[in-house]
Design a protein around this motif. Structure first.
Motif, PDB file in Angstrom:
ATOM      1  N   ILE A 221    -104.431   3.287 -10.683  1.00  0.00           N
ATOM      2  CA  ILE A 221    -104.713   3.608  -9.119  1.00  0.00           C
ATOM      3  C   ILE A 221    -105.606   4.989  -9.124  1.00  0.00           C
ATOM      4  CG2 ILE A 221    -102.606   2.702  -8.339  1.00  0.00           C
ATOM      5  CD1 ILE A 221    -101.596   5.642  -7.992  1.00  0.00           C
ATOM      6  N   GLY A 222    -106.136   4.694  -7.997  1.00  0.00           N
ATOM      7  CA  GLY A 222    -107.231   6.018  -7.809  1.00  0.00           C
ATOM      8  C   GLY A 222    -108.654   5.702  -8.194  1.00  0.00           C
ATOM      9  N   SER A 223    -109.741   6.192  -7.653  1.00  0.00           N
ATOM     10  CA  SER A 223    -111.009   5.676  -8.121  1.00  0.00           C
ATOM     11  C   SER A 223    -111.776   6.829  -8.690  1.00  0.00           C
ATOM     12  CB  SER A 223    -111.928   5.270  -6.819  1.00  0.00           C
ATOM     13  OG  SER A 223    -111.772   6.381  -5.785  1.00  0.00           O
ATOM     14  N   SER A 224    -111.709   7.834  -8.327  1.00  0.00           N
ATOM     15  CA  SER A 224    -112.239   9.318  -8.912  1.00  0.00           C
ATOM     16  C   SER A 224    -111.668   9.701  -9.853  1.00  0.00           C
ATOM     17  CB  SER A 224    -112.403  10.263  -7.478  1.00  0.00           C
ATOM     18  OG  SER A 224    -111.351  10.829  -7.267  1.00  0.00           O
ATOM     19  N   GLN A 225    -110.392   9.719 -10.064  1.00  0.00           N
ATOM     20  CA  GLN A 225    -109.355  10.144 -11.146  1.00  0.00           C
ATOM     21  C   GLN A 225    -108.283   9.096 -11.402  1.00  0.00           C
ATOM     22  OE1 GLN A 225    -110.086  12.052 -13.350  1.00  0.00           O
ATOM     23  NE2 GLN A 225    -108.605  13.296 -14.011  1.00  0.00           N
ATOM     24  N   PRO A 226    -108.691   8.276 -12.340  1.00  0.00           N
ATOM     25  CA  PRO A 226    -107.811   7.137 -12.471  1.00  0.00           C
ATOM     26  C   PRO A 226    -106.642   7.582 -12.695  1.00  0.00           C
ATOM     27  CG  PRO A 226    -109.923   6.605 -13.582  1.00  0.00           C
ATOM     28  CD  PRO A 226    -109.987   7.963 -13.106  1.00  0.00           C
TER      29      PRO A 226
END
Length: 148
Positions: free
Chosen positions: A96-101
């Motif tokens: 999950i998360g785009s900038s920090q997976p």
């Protein structure tokens, strides 16, 4: 079908500063140093954060799992089988998360899996896959020597 939490107990790593010692320190993508302290033994290490979250490593000895990784403790199953099972789940795609997976315990615990419950069958599967990994590694070394 069953949830991953039935066969593996997922625990958090801890923060550590030491980089010298006899026990490997695992981060999200493998060994990042060594310590005189350890917090786990005979486990699977799962990258928790960053571009390499979902990477899988196995440690049969004592080690320290940092806060950038998760520790997977076996529940009466073959740890080697667990390693190959986790590798087959393509965990990086479950982040999950785009900038920090990020890969969380909740995501892992709720993954639906299918596996043979017989320990001997698990050990046989792990043995075959391990032999294949050894052969691939040998072929890669031969190719590197031939290229040189």
């Amino acid at each position: 079908m069953s949830s991953l939490s039935k066969i593996i107990d997922i625990k958090n790593g801890k923060s550590i500063k030491s980089k010298k010692g006899k026990y490997p320190i695992y981060g999200g993508n493998g060994i990042i140093g060594y310590s005189d302290n350890y917090n786990y033994e005979k486990i699977i290490i799962i990258g928790r954060v960053g571009a390499n979250c979902g990477s899988i490593h196995i440690e049969n000895g004592k080690c320290f799992v940092s806060d950038n990784a998760l520790a997977g403790l076996p529940k009466n199953l073959s740890n080697e089988f667990n390693y190959y099972l986790l590798k087959s789940l393509k965990l990086n795609a479950k982040q999950i998360g785009s900038s920090q997976p990020l890969l969380t315990q909740g995501i892992l615990n709720n993954l639906e899996i299918s596996y043979p419950e017989n320990l001997i069958a698990q050990q046989k599967i792990a043995s075959v896959l391990s032999a294949l990994d050894d052969k691939i590694e040998l072929n890669n070394r031969i190719n590197a020597e031939l290229e040189a």
